[in-house]
Scaffold this active site. Structure first.
Site, short mmCIF file in Angstrom:
data_model
loop_
_atom_site.label_atom_id
_atom_site.label_comp_id
_atom_site.label_asym_id
_atom_site.label_seq_id
_atom_site.Cartn_x
_atom_site.Cartn_y
_atom_site.Cartn_z
N SER A 51 0.80 -1.24 0.00
CA SER A 51 0.00 0.00 0.00
C SER A 51 0.82 1.28 0.00
CB SER A 51 -0.94 0.03 1.21
OG SER A 51 -2.09 -0.69 0.91
N LYS A 108 0.30 3.49 -2.86
CA LYS A 108 -0.88 4.36 -2.99
C LYS A 108 -0.51 5.84 -2.88
CE LYS A 108 -3.84 0.66 -1.32
NZ LYS A 108 -4.54 0.02 -0.19
N TYR A 120 -3.85 3.08 7.93
CA TYR A 120 -5.07 2.31 8.12
C TYR A 120 -5.96 3.01 9.14
CZ TYR A 120 -2.11 -0.89 5.57
OH TYR A 120 -1.28 -1.44 4.64
N1 GLU Z 1 -2.28 -5.20 -2.23
C1 GLU Z 1 -2.81 -5.21 -0.90
C2 GLU Z 1 -4.32 -5.37 -0.93
O1 GLU Z 1 -4.96 -4.77 -1.73
C3 GLU Z 1 -2.40 -3.93 -0.26
C4 GLU Z 1 -2.75 -3.94 1.16
C5 GLU Z 1 -1.97 -2.99 1.98
O2 GLU Z 1 -0.74 -2.93 1.92
O3 GLU Z 1 -2.64 -2.28 2.71
O4 GLU Z 1 -4.90 -6.09 -0.17
#
Ligand code: GLU
Length: 304
Positions: free
Chosen positions: A63, A66, A240
């Site tokens: 993530s 992102k 998160y």
């Molecule tokens: N590729 C992971 C997913 O979509 C990323 C999750 C993450 O790192 O938060 O579940």
């Protein structure tokens, strides 16, 4: 400031936390990593690089990508109306939650939960024609590491276990909030998450966030206000549904990933990246958060 001495002290403090928490296993290919690894890198705004522990070992960025996809959308289309399709409020729900999307008519809360990141990847796909390759080339250039690559095993593993992300994408498509076909959007998203980078690579590549939008060579990637906005969303939504706790302990814009990395920004001074694969129940690296907590305690460089 003697950065190397600070990093050595931070590493000594955080190393006992390495091995605590759980390595992500919902993407089976991520499970192969030894939980007791720990690395930290710091790159100052002049480009000087420091590191301790496993700071040159590549890991799955997941993530953390992102933050870079959001930056790329802004860089390709300044004043893009991406914010009409994704919000910028903390979600308070898990990163892959479906329920909030239903309440909010297919508009994800922010670009760092999975639904929001899928919208950003969709937009980058429209703007560039190849979102994941654009991201890989960008990260190679910004990190100075031409060897950066996708990890096909991780991308395949994620696709094999990607029903929830596919569900999020289909759900948003049903609200008219995707411009490209769902299979293409999730494929590019899985590829961007699979890129392997070290702490050194990530801290270097994220330097434009500490330099108010300027690349290492002085050219402008983003307007200062755009870099400010990405940092703000990292602070409020980048770790998160523990962003409040993270602001309380660390006080820096940061983006974490389930590969165990956390990219953090001290605006005007430096970028940091920590990595340790053991995650707490929210999905943030246990040793990584402890290290950044200790870093801002030692330096007084929390933004607060
Ligand atoms: N590729 C992971 C997913 O979509 C990323 C999750 C993450 O790192 O938060 O579940």
């Amino acid at each position: 400031m003697d950065y190397q001495a600070v990093l050595d002290e931070v590493a000594a403090y955080a190393r006992p936390y390495a091995g605590q928490g759980e390595v992500a296993d919902y993407i089976p290919a991520l499970e192969r990593v030894s939980p007791d690894r720990f690395g930290i890198a710091l790159v100052d705004i002049g480009g000087a690089v420091y590191g301790a522990g496993d700071w040159e070992t590549p890991f799955s960025v997941q993530s953390i990508s992102k933050a870079f996809s959001l930056a790329l959308v802004m860089a390709h289309a300044h004043d893009d109306d991406i914010w009409s399709r994704v919000g910028r409020e903390p979600s308070g729900t898990p990163f892959n939650s479906l329920v909030q999307l239903e309440w909010e008519n297919g508009i994800p809360r922010n670009p760092f939960i999975n639904a929001g990141a899928l919208v950003v990847t969709d937009r980058l796909q429209t703007l560039t024609g190849d979102a994941s390759t654009t991201m890989l080339h960008f990260l190679r250039e910004e990190s100075g590491n031409e060897d950066l690559a996708f990890d096909q095993a991780v991308a395949d593993s994620e696709a094999d276990h990607g029903n929830r992300n596919a569900a999020l994408a289909h759900f948003m498509a049903s609200f008219g909030n995707l411009e490209n076909p769902v299979p293409s959007v999730i494929e590019h998203y899985f590829w961007q998450c699979s890129i392997e980078m070290s702490c050194r690579d990530l801290a270097t590549a994220g330097g434009f966030l500490a330099r108010h939008g300027l690349r290492a060579d002085g050219t402008r990637l983003l307007e200062a206000r755009e870099a400010k906005r990405i940092n703000a969303v990292m602070l409020t939504c980048g770790t998160y549904d523990a962003a409040g706790e993270f602001a309380y302990r660390v006080g820096l814009p940061a983006k974490s990933g389930v590969g165990g990395g956390i990219l953090a920004v001290v605006p005007g001074r430096c970028t940091l990246c920590v990595w340790s694969p053991g995650l707490d129940r929210r999905g943030n690296s246990v040793a990584g958060a402890a290290a950044l907590d200790h870093f801002t305690t030692l330096t007084g460089w929390s933004v607060f």
